[in-house]
Design a protein around this motif. Structure first.
Motif, short mmCIF file in Angstrom:
data_model
loop_
_atom_site.label_atom_id
_atom_site.label_comp_id
_atom_site.label_asym_id
_atom_site.label_seq_id
_atom_site.Cartn_x
_atom_site.Cartn_y
_atom_site.Cartn_z
N TYR A 80 0.85 -1.20 0.00
CA TYR A 80 0.00 0.00 0.00
C TYR A 80 0.88 1.25 0.00
CZ TYR A 80 -4.19 -2.81 0.60
OH TYR A 80 -5.21 -3.70 0.38
N ARG A 81 0.39 2.33 -0.63
CA ARG A 81 1.23 3.51 -0.85
C ARG A 81 1.02 4.60 0.18
NH1 ARG A 81 2.44 3.17 -6.43
NH2 ARG A 81 2.32 0.97 -7.01
N ALA A 82 -0.07 4.55 0.94
CA ALA A 82 -0.35 5.59 1.93
C ALA A 82 -1.34 5.04 2.96
CB ALA A 82 -0.92 6.84 1.27
N LEU A 83 -1.38 5.70 4.11
CA LEU A 83 -2.36 5.40 5.15
C LEU A 83 -3.32 6.57 5.28
CD1 LEU A 83 0.03 4.04 7.96
CD2 LEU A 83 -1.30 2.69 6.32
N VAL A 84 -4.60 6.25 5.42
CA VAL A 84 -5.64 7.26 5.59
C VAL A 84 -6.30 7.02 6.94
CG1 VAL A 84 -7.82 8.16 4.71
CG2 VAL A 84 -6.03 7.45 3.11
N VAL A 85 -6.04 7.90 7.89
CA VAL A 85 -6.55 7.74 9.25
C VAL A 85 -7.86 8.50 9.39
CG1 VAL A 85 -6.06 8.06 11.69
CG2 VAL A 85 -4.19 7.51 10.11
N THR A 86 -8.92 7.79 9.71
CA THR A 86 -10.22 8.42 9.89
C THR A 86 -10.31 9.04 11.28
OG1 THR A 86 -11.32 6.98 8.29
CG2 THR A 86 -12.70 8.01 9.97
N LEU A 87 -10.65 10.33 11.32
CA LEU A 87 -10.69 11.07 12.58
C LEU A 87 -12.11 11.28 13.12
CD1 LEU A 87 -8.23 14.02 11.80
CD2 LEU A 87 -7.68 11.78 12.76
N ASP A 88 -13.12 11.15 12.25
CA ASP A 88 -14.45 11.66 12.60
C ASP A 88 -15.44 10.57 13.01
OD1 ASP A 88 -14.81 10.45 10.17
OD2 ASP A 88 -15.68 12.19 9.16
N ALA A 89 -14.93 9.44 13.48
CA ALA A 89 -15.84 8.35 13.89
C ALA A 89 -15.38 7.76 15.21
CB ALA A 89 -15.92 7.28 12.81
N THR A 90 -15.10 8.64 16.17
CA THR A 90 -14.72 8.16 17.50
C THR A 90 -15.79 7.25 18.07
OG1 THR A 90 -13.53 10.24 17.86
CG2 THR A 90 -14.02 8.90 19.80
N VAL A 91 -17.03 7.59 17.82
CA VAL A 91 -18.17 6.70 18.08
C VAL A 91 -19.02 6.69 16.83
CG1 VAL A 91 -18.19 7.14 20.57
CG2 VAL A 91 -19.59 8.55 19.06
N SER A 92 -19.87 5.69 16.70
CA SER A 92 -20.77 5.63 15.56
C SER A 92 -21.83 6.73 15.67
CB SER A 92 -21.45 4.26 15.48
OG SER A 92 -20.51 3.25 15.22
N GLY A 93 -22.23 7.23 14.52
CA GLY A 93 -23.29 8.23 14.50
C GLY A 93 -24.64 7.61 14.80
N VAL A 94 -25.62 8.47 14.98
CA VAL A 94 -26.99 8.03 15.22
C VAL A 94 -27.59 7.68 13.86
CG1 VAL A 94 -29.26 8.70 16.09
CG2 VAL A 94 -27.18 9.46 17.27
N ARG A 95 -27.63 6.41 13.52
CA ARG A 95 -28.07 5.95 12.21
C ARG A 95 -29.52 5.46 12.30
NH1 ARG A 95 -23.19 3.81 9.71
NH2 ARG A 95 -21.58 5.39 10.00
N ASN A 96 -30.45 6.37 12.30
CA ASN A 96 -31.85 6.00 12.49
C ASN A 96 -32.40 5.15 11.36
OD1 ASN A 96 -32.61 9.20 14.00
ND2 ASN A 96 -32.07 7.29 15.01
N ALA A 97 -31.98 5.41 10.12
CA ALA A 97 -32.48 4.62 8.99
C ALA A 97 -32.10 3.14 9.16
CB ALA A 97 -31.95 5.17 7.68
#
Length: 357
Positions: free
Chosen positions: A152-169
């Motif tokens: 793999y050529r790069a790492l992409v670190v996700t910052l905006d999902a410390t907890v799961s969102g409220v997924r009502n659907a």
């Protein structure tokens, strides 16, 4: 077979909802809470107007971009998304085959339903690996080493999902992962601790216990020679912190409107982040991109490239590998048409004056 009336990404979305099990569709398409941000991701692009120039010199056209020292044929990457086998039996293997055929770079999710090694063996296009910090650093590092060893050529670190969102659907549809679909890259790692409501809030008392901080990002950047990008940054005040940690790129993202509702559309947040970065590292953007004109607008506002996620799953569900290749080709062609019709046939000429203020 791709339906003959499929001539744009919105057609794949329409056929997707007509064909796919409603619970799976609710997971793939579901937004956080009331869906304001997810809808605004699209509406914000529509609010921007292009202002073409007449009789421009259209010789020597090119949509090519250099990114981290490699030539990107078009400024379009596949964004990370989980569980491609939810919508097609070949899952990420079909997606990466289509990416390779169309010279599109692909970002593979930590929660892919095929191992990162299998995907890499099938690829003839550069791959990035999207990383979620694990509760223990040694488990995070194990994923990093696997990605490095697989090429793999790069790492992409996700910052905006410390907890799961409220997924009502998802909740209303009763979505559950079906048998045979799982986050196989996490096999063998201990599961996240379950929340215990008897001791109070499961969010504050349990889920945030191992939440990563800027110290963890600084540590990670020191553990690998791969470029580290952060995905999910919206606030310009976070830019210096990310740069100080050593990141090589920033992806302006709101997780497709799937985590926190009522945050800004990404194209609206992009200019302030670009200004704060001040050219130090490349800035990419995702969220709501469905047309070549959207890509022109993003590049004009300072993005080096865009990432496309949900439409890839729509196309995979409807047409398999050929569907994904077709969807990517549609975007590439629409980008070229939009560039030609605005009189800007090289990416470096796509500046803010292509937009009407």
């Amino acid at each position: 077979m791709i339906p003959p009336d499929t001539v744009a990404l919105c057609d794949y979305e329409r056929h997707f909802h007509a064909r796919v099990d409603p619970a799976i569709a609710a997971y793939v398409a579901g937004a956080a809470a009331d869906g304001h941000t997810q809808r605004d991701n699209r509406a914000a692009f529509a609010r921007l107007r292009l202002l073409p120039r007449a009789l421009a010199d259209l010789s020597a056209p090119s949509a090519r971009k250099m990114l981290f020292g490699e030539a990107l044929a078009y400024p379009i990457l596949i964004a990370p998304s989980a569980y491609h086998r939810l919508v097609h039996p070949e899952g990420e293997l079909a997606t990466v085959h289509a990416a390779s055929l169309t010279r599109t770079w692909m970002t593979v999710s930590t929660q892919a339903s095929v191992t990162l090694e299998e995907i890499a063996r099938r690829a003839t296009t550069p791959l990035w690996f999207q990383l979620y910090f694990q509760p223990r650093r040694e488990h995070t590092l194990a994923l990093v080493r696997r990605a490095e060893q697989a090429g793999y050529r790069a790492l992409v670190v996700t910052l905006d999902a410390t907890v799961s969102g409220v997924r009502n659907a998802e909740q209303r549809a009763g979505f559950r992962l079906p048998a045979g679909v799982s986050a196989v890259n996490l096999d063998g790692l201990p599961p996240l601790p379950a929340g215990d409501t008897r001791r109070g809030s499961p969010v504050f008392r349990d889920m945030l216990r191992d939440a990563p901080t800027w110290r963890d990002l600084d540590w990670l950047c020191g553990q690998t020679r791969l470029p580290v990008l952060v995905k999910g940054l919206l606030h310009p005040a976070d830019v210096p912190l990310a740069l100080d940690a050593g990141v090589a790129g920033i992806i302006v993202s709101n997780h497709g409107g799937r985590t926190l509702d009522t945050v800004p559309a990404t194209i609206d947040a992009l200019p302030a982040v670009v200004q704060a970065v001040a050219g130090a590292v490349p800035v990419l953007v995702d969220g709501g991109i469905r047309r070549g004109t959207d890509i022109v607008k993003a590049i004009a506002l300072g993005a080096s490239a865009v990432m496309v996620g949900q439409p890839i799953l729509h196309a995979l569900a409807v047409g398999g590998m050929p569907g994904v290749a077709h969807a990517l080709t549609l975007l590439q062609t629409e980008l070229e048409i939009a560039m030609a019709l605005t009189g800007r046939v090289r990416l470096e000429t796509l500046e803010p004056d292509v937009l009407m203020r």
